[in-house]
Write a protein that holds these residues in place. Structure first.
Motif: not given
Length: 168
Positions: A61, A65, A100, A110
């Motif tokens: 994650k 991001e 996400m 993801v």
């Protein structure tokens, strides 16, 4: 007084005048017992796999991001990338954000969405670079042409002046 290896303090005192003696032993009872320590070790071993999976998901994650932030920044900076390619990146960015935010998404979901976005951004970056290079090359050759035309005009003007001076 005496302190042994286990942290037990033994104190002996003797009053010299009266000859009375007293002794006290101080033990720590704030520590964990061996059975409590063994239970904690077993518990940590039992949950090690779950903890590892959680850590991996957090890492995926975090990477996602970072890629999403990079894509958003690039979208605003691209000058030569077509609208269709930008729309594709925006769509992939939305898919990544959805994956996400979904608590049921797996690490692979993801990671897959991140890879798709990263490849699209890289392709757009390549297009941007090539188009910018071509525009700069075209601009440079255009400037050379204009410079050459100006030079020709200047030479023609000088020749006309010389011709007029010879006539006089």
């Amino acid at each position: 007084f005496d302190i042994d290896a286990n942290g037990i303090c033994s104190v002996h005192a003797k009053d010299k005048a009266t000859g009375k003696e007293q002794a006290i032993t101080i033990q720590s009872n704030g520590g964990l017992s061996k059975s409590e320590i063994e239970n904690m070790i077993r518990d940590s071993e039992k949950h090690a796999d779950t903890d590892r999976q959680k850590r991996e998901m957090v890492e995926v994650k975090n990477n996602a991001e970072t890629q999403a932030h990079t894509a958003e920044k690039q979208l605003s900076e691209w000058k030569y990338v077509g609208d269709a390619e930008k729309a594709n990146v925006k769509q992939l960015l939305t898919e990544l954000r959805t994956a996400m935010d979904n608590p049921n998404s797996s690490k692979d979901d993801v990671a897959s969405a991140t890879d798709k976005l990263q490849k699209a951004v890289m392709e757009c970056g390549r297009t941007e670079y090539q188009q910018a290079a071509a525009a700069n090359q075209g601009g440079a050759s255009q400037q050379q042409q204009q410079g050459g035309e100006q030079q020709q005009q200047q030479q023609q003007g000088e020749q006309q002046q010389q011709g007029e001076q010879k006539k006089e």
